[in-house]
Every structure is written in structure tokens, then in C-alpha cells.
Enzyme design. Structure first.
Site, PDB file in Angstrom:
ATOM      1  N   HIS A 182      15.315 -27.662 -40.770  1.00 41.34           N
ATOM      2  CA  HIS A 182      16.189 -26.858 -39.886  1.00 41.34           C
ATOM      3  C   HIS A 182      17.636 -26.996 -40.356  1.00 41.34           C
ATOM      4  O   HIS A 182      17.954 -26.601 -41.461  1.00 41.34           O
ATOM      5  CB  HIS A 182      15.973 -27.329 -38.443  1.00 41.34           C
ATOM      6  CG  HIS A 182      16.586 -26.477 -37.377  1.00 41.34           C
ATOM      7  ND1 HIS A 182      17.132 -25.238 -37.570  1.00 41.34           N
ATOM      8  CD2 HIS A 182      16.723 -26.710 -36.038  1.00 41.34           C
ATOM      9  CE1 HIS A 182      17.570 -24.738 -36.436  1.00 41.34           C
ATOM     10  NE2 HIS A 182      17.353 -25.614 -35.487  1.00 41.34           N
ATOM     11  N   HIS A 202      12.103 -18.806 -44.316  1.00 46.95           N
ATOM     12  CA  HIS A 202      12.538 -18.809 -42.917  1.00 46.95           C
ATOM     13  C   HIS A 202      11.343 -18.514 -42.019  1.00 46.95           C
ATOM     14  O   HIS A 202      10.431 -17.797 -42.397  1.00 46.95           O
ATOM     15  CB  HIS A 202      13.619 -17.735 -42.687  1.00 46.95           C
ATOM     16  CG  HIS A 202      14.411 -17.970 -41.454  1.00 46.95           C
ATOM     17  ND1 HIS A 202      14.002 -17.540 -40.220  1.00 46.95           N
ATOM     18  CD2 HIS A 202      15.563 -18.633 -41.256  1.00 46.95           C
ATOM     19  CE1 HIS A 202      14.892 -17.904 -39.313  1.00 46.95           C
ATOM     20  NE2 HIS A 202      15.849 -18.575 -39.915  1.00 46.95           N
ATOM     21  N   ASP A 214      21.424 -21.465 -45.188  1.00 49.48           N
ATOM     22  CA  ASP A 214      21.802 -22.785 -45.721  1.00 49.48           C
ATOM     23  C   ASP A 214      22.008 -22.790 -47.223  1.00 49.48           C
ATOM     24  O   ASP A 214      22.509 -23.776 -47.772  1.00 49.48           O
ATOM     25  CB  ASP A 214      20.708 -23.812 -45.374  1.00 49.48           C
ATOM     26  CG  ASP A 214      20.647 -24.027 -43.883  1.00 49.48           C
ATOM     27  OD1 ASP A 214      19.600 -23.755 -43.276  1.00 49.48           O
ATOM     28  OD2 ASP A 214      21.686 -24.412 -43.309  1.00 49.48           O
TER      29      ASP A 214
HETATM   30  C1  SDX Z   1      17.316 -22.818 -40.467  1.00 47.67           C
HETATM   31  O1  SDX Z   1      14.702 -20.775 -36.884  1.00 47.67           O
HETATM   32  C2  SDX Z   1      15.889 -20.538 -37.200  1.00 47.67           C
HETATM   33  O2  SDX Z   1      16.490 -19.550 -36.780  1.00 47.67           O
HETATM   34  C3  SDX Z   1      16.528 -21.585 -38.060  1.00 47.67           C
HETATM   35  C4  SDX Z   1      17.900 -21.252 -38.606  1.00 47.67           C
HETATM   36  C5  SDX Z   1      18.914 -21.181 -37.526  1.00 47.67           C
HETATM   37  O3  SDX Z   1      19.943 -20.520 -37.747  1.00 47.67           O
HETATM   38  O4  SDX Z   1      18.730 -21.876 -36.503  1.00 47.67           O
HETATM   39  O5  SDX Z   1      17.865 -20.018 -39.306  1.00 47.67           O
HETATM   40  C6  SDX Z   1      18.392 -22.320 -39.577  1.00 47.67           C
HETATM   41  O6  SDX Z   1      16.660 -23.740 -40.109  1.00 47.67           O
HETATM   42  C7  SDX Z   1      17.032 -22.085 -41.755  1.00 47.67           C
HETATM   43  C8  SDX Z   1      15.855 -22.711 -42.540  1.00 47.67           C
HETATM   44  C9  SDX Z   1      16.413 -23.935 -43.283  1.00 47.67           C
HETATM   45  N1  SDX Z   1      15.286 -24.677 -43.933  1.00 47.67           N
HETATM   46  C10 SDX Z   1      15.169 -24.678 -45.246  1.00 47.67           C
HETATM   47  O7  SDX Z   1      15.828 -23.987 -46.028  1.00 47.67           O
HETATM   48  C11 SDX Z   1      14.109 -25.661 -45.741  1.00 47.67           C
HETATM   49  C12 SDX Z   1      13.253 -24.955 -46.814  1.00 47.67           C
HETATM   50  N2  SDX Z   1      12.489 -23.908 -46.159  1.00 47.67           N
HETATM   51  C13 SDX Z   1      11.217 -24.295 -45.662  1.00 47.67           C
HETATM   52  O8  SDX Z   1      10.976 -25.609 -45.320  1.00 47.67           O
HETATM   53  C14 SDX Z   1      10.529 -23.229 -44.864  1.00 47.67           C
HETATM   54  O9  SDX Z   1      10.805 -22.019 -45.433  1.00 47.67           O
HETATM   55  C15 SDX Z   1      10.789 -23.151 -43.382  1.00 47.67           C
HETATM   56  C16 SDX Z   1      10.591 -24.463 -42.714  1.00 47.67           C
HETATM   57  C17 SDX Z   1      12.179 -22.660 -43.117  1.00 47.67           C
HETATM   58  C18 SDX Z   1       9.777 -22.194 -42.857  1.00 47.67           C
HETATM   59  O10 SDX Z   1       8.528 -22.745 -43.173  1.00 47.67           O
HETATM   60  P1  SDX Z   1       7.206 -21.952 -42.858  1.00 47.67           P
HETATM   61  O11 SDX Z   1       7.168 -21.598 -41.436  1.00 47.67           O
HETATM   62  O12 SDX Z   1       6.029 -22.674 -43.455  1.00 47.67           O
HETATM   63  O13 SDX Z   1       7.492 -20.633 -43.700  1.00 47.67           O
HETATM   64  P2  SDX Z   1       6.462 -19.511 -43.934  1.00 47.67           P
HETATM   65  O14 SDX Z   1       5.362 -19.541 -42.906  1.00 47.67           O
HETATM   66  O15 SDX Z   1       7.235 -18.247 -44.088  1.00 47.67           O
HETATM   67  O16 SDX Z   1       5.832 -19.946 -45.362  1.00 47.67           O
HETATM   68  C19 SDX Z   1       5.060 -18.981 -46.079  1.00 47.67           C
HETATM   69  C20 SDX Z   1       4.556 -19.730 -47.284  1.00 47.67           C
HETATM   70  C21 SDX Z   1       3.871 -21.037 -46.943  1.00 47.67           C
HETATM   71  O17 SDX Z   1       2.884 -21.224 -47.907  1.00 47.67           O
HETATM   72  P3  SDX Z   1       1.329 -20.944 -47.478  1.00 47.67           P
HETATM   73  O18 SDX Z   1       1.044 -21.892 -46.332  1.00 47.67           O
HETATM   74  O19 SDX Z   1       1.293 -19.477 -47.069  1.00 47.67           O
HETATM   75  O20 SDX Z   1       0.543 -21.261 -48.731  1.00 47.67           O
HETATM   76  O21 SDX Z   1       5.639 -20.052 -48.158  1.00 47.67           O
HETATM   77  C22 SDX Z   1       5.701 -21.460 -48.328  1.00 47.67           C
HETATM   78  C23 SDX Z   1       4.953 -22.080 -47.171  1.00 47.67           C
HETATM   79  O22 SDX Z   1       4.396 -23.317 -47.554  1.00 47.67           O
HETATM   80  N3  SDX Z   1       7.114 -21.822 -48.286  1.00 47.67           N
HETATM   81  C24 SDX Z   1       7.797 -22.323 -49.310  1.00 47.67           C
HETATM   82  C25 SDX Z   1       9.112 -22.470 -48.843  1.00 47.67           C
HETATM   83  N4  SDX Z   1       9.177 -22.054 -47.581  1.00 47.67           N
HETATM   84  C26 SDX Z   1       7.946 -21.649 -47.231  1.00 47.67           C
HETATM   85  N5  SDX Z   1       7.428 -22.657 -50.561  1.00 47.67           N
HETATM   86  C27 SDX Z   1       8.418 -23.163 -51.348  1.00 47.67           C
HETATM   87  N6  SDX Z   1       9.711 -23.331 -50.992  1.00 47.67           N
HETATM   88  C28 SDX Z   1      10.085 -22.987 -49.730  1.00 47.67           C
HETATM   89  N7  SDX Z   1      11.326 -23.150 -49.364  1.00 47.67           N
END
Ligand code: SDX
Length: 392
Positions: free
Chosen positions: A229, A270, A328
Site C-alpha cells: 500500500h 493496482h 508510487d
Molecule cells: C497504493 O487501493 C488503493 O487505492 C491504493 C492506493 C491509494 O492511493 O490508496 O492507490 C495506493 O497502494 C498503490 C499500490 C502500491 N503498491 C505497489 O506498487 C506494490 C506493487 N504492486 C503489487 O503488490 C500489486 O500490484 C498490488 C498489491 C497493488 C495489487 O495486487 P493484486 O491485487 O494481486 O493485483 P492484481 O490482482 O491486479 O494482480 C494481477 C496479477 C497477479 O498475478 P496472477 O495471480 O493473476 O498470476 O498480476 C500480478 C499478481 O500476482 N502482479 C504483479 C504485480 N502486481 C500484480 N506481478 C509483478 N509485479 C507487480 N507489481
């Protein structure tokens, strides 16, 4: 059922769900605060005006704007006794740990006279938190350096005052650059609210029990801290330093795709945006402006970030998974260029997000709300008889 879990409307957590504050269209990369697109607010508005909009629902007129700014800048100092609280922390404590403590402690200074059913009291809480968060954030930084705390300067802009409290010292003049003050203001603005994300939902859930707003915001700060987050901006810088140079990018892109490798591209992806995060575009432009102002156009981390973004956006895995840069991705590079240490990045995110947390708390508390009580899908053991120790 909302696709994630099934619930009986009778049990739904009333702390989250309906709101008039922010609208996100993740597929079209749309972010509206009370109907106004974030791009237009970033270009034409400023942070305190956006705070007013989030809390009251309309842009202020000239008189309302001046009054609100005056009120906010009048409450920027914290109780002198709160200063003693910092000395209880280790100097090397993570500033987010300090913020969880000192913001929660505001309850001890302003809570006993607080009646959250009283609209005026709720308004004073909003002012106090928006006013004091930058002061507490800068104090957390100064405490970690051993430098003296700098008192706020109410003659400066909100962003300028924050930079002053962070980087000025009593022994020499500190000139706040208008470009950097504007960039700081825009960073706060881009973080101001984002619908019911993990930390905002935490604030609403805590608030639904009737807890005081200072305790609720402290709970939001704790939730924001995680690297998935608000902690992502700090993790982006760690990642860019780990990549080291553009030649290594392909290796890290492959690691990010490998299910067995816990590495993820920080600053990408996201929960909601399956298109560009509109804040990332504005943040990238701000990054360009700040690096130009500081003569850091050739900043190696910025070069790696731009190349990484370019490669990731062309990579079929990221296209298929709809992974785009989020808010971010560039914020950390700007903050590093401003001289902010990485461990302070999430503190700045929390400071910027304060009006969003307050607006959601205020929206819920001002309406007909019930305590949030999310239900679960129980997958544990069915009922069974106790087994005496000798038979286990
Ligand atoms: C913020 O919610 C908000 O509004 C938050 C925020 C706010 O203003 O409050 O916008 C702020 O928290 C932004 C996000 C910051 N976090 C990061 O940048 C950390 C890196 N990103 C990830 O950890 C991830 O993208 C999440 C946690 C943000 C979302 O994770 P999800 O819910 O698993 O994402 P998804 O369902 O869209 O993923 C789809 C696929 C998945 O693979 P499969 O299970 O389909 O095989 O993509 C993969 C994920 O594993 N994936 C990534 C990835 N993010 C998702 N693979 C590699 N690198 C990444 N960054």
C-alpha cells in the site's frame, strides 16, 4: 456478492461501501474528487483547496478559501508537551512507527473535550489533523537526525512550510524554492484521497465504533505502512537501487513474472486501476519539473525508472496482467531529489492522505451509520467434542 466474498446485506460492514467523495474508474484510468478530475485539480487547484473540496463537497469561493487557509495555518503548532513524547522513541525508529504513536497520542491532548456528535467539534478535528500532520511528520524526521525541531511558519504555503520544517535549521537562512514548494503541494494533492483503499477502509471501520478521529487516523497510518500500500514508494527506491543500472532491468522484469520469485515490480499494478493510474502521469510530469529545477535531469535512478516503465509497458506479461505504473512509481524519485530520506516517503503519503481519511470519517459519522462488522466465509473444523489430554 461483490466478486470477492458473499455477504448478507444485513451484515455488510456499514463502515465502507457508499460514498460521495471520490470516484475511480479503473478500466478507464479515471479519478474524480467530488466530480472533478484529478488532472484538472493538479493543474488548476492546490492542496488546501482540494482538502476543502473533499471535506465540504464543493470548491470554496474566495472568502471560504481564505478563511479555510487561515484556519489551517493557525493550528500548525502542536502542544509543547507532545514534543516530550518524541524523546521516548529510539532515534533510528522508523518514522511511520513514530507517526502511529504521536498521531494516536493527539487523542490524549484533544480527545477528552471532543464530542463527535457535535458538527463543530468534528470540524475542529479536521482542521487540527490537516494542520498538524506536516508538523508532526517534520518532527519525526528532525528527531531522527538529532537536529532541533523547527516551528511552523504560517507565512509560508502549506508545501513551503513543510519543506521549511524539514530542512531549515535555526543557524542559517533556508530559502524555500517556489517550484519545490509547488511540487510538494502537488505531491500532497495527488495523495489526498483514493476512495476506500485499505487505509481509508481502516479509518472508516475504526470510526464506525465511535472511536475518536485521532485514533482512527492513527489506525489508517498503520494500515498505510505496508509495502503493498503506502509503503510502495519507499520500496520503489529500494528496487531501483537494487536494479542499479538499465542493463539489469530485463533480469528484474523476468523475476517479476516468476511465480516462485516473491519479487514484484514495486510501483506497478493496482487493486483497481487496470489502466494507467492518472496520478502517475501527473507525478511523472512533476518529477521532470523537479529534476529540471534541481539540475538532476541525468539522475541515474530516474533514467532506470523511465526505461523500466518503457520496457514493462511493452512486455506482454504486464500488458496481459494490466500492470501499469501507479502513484508510487515516480513519487519516490521526486522526494529523493528534494532530499527526503526513503523512510520518510510513506510519512509524506500519510500526510497527503489525511484529508481523504477525514472526509470519509466525517461522511460516515455525519450520517446514519452502524458499527462495521464484515462477515467471513468459515472454512474451519465443524463442531466436535473436546479430546482429553491423555487421548491426544
Ligand atoms: C497504493 O487501493 C488503493 O487505492 C491504493 C492506493 C491509494 O492511493 O490508496 O492507490 C495506493 O497502494 C498503490 C499500490 C502500491 N503498491 C505497489 O506498487 C506494490 C506493487 N504492486 C503489487 O503488490 C500489486 O500490484 C498490488 C498489491 C497493488 C495489487 O495486487 P493484486 O491485487 O494481486 O493485483 P492484481 O490482482 O491486479 O494482480 C494481477 C496479477 C497477479 O498475478 P496472477 O495471480 O493473476 O498470476 O498480476 C500480478 C499478481 O500476482 N502482479 C504483479 C504485480 N502486481 C500484480 N506481478 C509483478 N509485479 C507487480 N507489481
Amino acid at each position: 456478492a461483490n466478486g470477492y466474498f458473499t455477504y448478507d446485506p444485513g451484515f455488510v460492514s456499514t463502515a465502507s461501501c457508499e460514498s460521495k467523495i471520490t470516484y475511480i474508474d479503473g478500466n478507464n484510468g479515471l479519478l474524480l474528487h467530488r466530480g472533478y478530475p484529478i488532472e484538472q485539480l493538479a493543474e488548476h487547484s492546490d492542496y488546501l483547496e482540494t482538502c476543502y473540496l473533499l471535506i465540504y463537497g464543493e470548491l470554496p469561493n474566495a472568502v471560504e478559501k481564505e478563511q479555510f487557509q487561515k484556519t489551517i495555518m493557525k493550528h500548525t503548532m502542536v502542544h509543547e508537551q507532545l514534543i516530550d513524547l518524541f524523546s521516548g522513541f529510539r532515534r533510528d525508529a522508523h518514522p511511520m512507527a513514530v507517526m502511529c504513536g504521536v498521531v494516536g497520542a493527539l487523542s490524549a491532548f484533544y480527545h477528552d473535550s471532543l464530542d463527535i456528535t457535535n458538527e463543530n467539534h468534528r470540524e475542529v478535528c479536521a482542521y487540527r489533523l490537516i494542520s498538524k500532520m506536516p508538523t508532526l511528520a517534520a518532527m519525526a524526521y528532525k528527531y531522527s537526525t538529532g537536529q532541533p525541531f523547527m516551528y511552523p511558519r504560517n507565512d509560508l504555503s502549506y508545501g513551503g512550510n513543510f519543506l521549511h520544517m524539514m530542512f531549515a535549521t535555526p543557524c542559517e537562512e533556508y530559502e524555500v524554492s517556489p517550484v519545490l514548494a509547488r511540487a510538494m503541494d502537488r505531491i500532497f494533492l495527488l495523495h489526498a484521497d483514493h476512495e476506500q483503499n485499505a487505509s481509508t477502509s481502516t479509518v472508516r471501520l475504526a470510526g464506525s465504533s465511535g472511536a475518536n478521529p485521532f485514533a482512527c487516523i492513527a489506525a489508517g497510518i498503520a494500515a498505510l505502512w505496508g509495502p503493498a500500500h503506502g509503503g510502495a514508494n519507499e520500496a520503489v527506491l529500494v528496487m531501483l537501487n537494487e536494479i542499479g543500472n538499465v542493463e539489469n532491468i530485463d533480469e528484474f522484469i523476468e523475476r517479476a513474472k516468476d511465480k516462485d520469485d516473491p519479487f514484484r515490480l514495486m510501483g506497478f499494478g493496482h487493486r483497481v486501476y487496470k489502466n494507467f493510474d492518472p496520478r502517475a502521469k501527473v507525478m511523472k510530469q512533476t518529477c521532470d519539473e523537479v529534476l529540471h529545477e534541481l539540475g538532476l535531469q541525468d539522475d541515474p535512478l530516474f533514467k532506470i525508472a523511465k526505461r523500466l516503465e518503457q520496457i514493462a509497458l511493452e512486455d506482454e506479461y504486464f500488458i496481459e496482467k494490466k500492470l501499469y505504473p501507479n502513484v508510487d512509481f515516480y513519487s519516490g524519485i521526486i522526494l529523493k531529489a528534494l532530499g527526503v530520506p526513503t523512510e520518510m516517503f510513506t510519512v509524506i503519503f500519510a500526510t497527503g492522505r489525511t484529508p481523504g481519511w477525514i472526509a470519509h470519517w466525517h461522511e460516515m459519522i455525519s450520517g446514519d451509520y452502524r458499527i462495521g462488522r464484515p462477515r467471513q466465509l468459515y472454512t474451519g473444523a465443524t463442531s466436535r467434542d473436546f479430546v482429553p489430554l491423555e487421548r491426544r
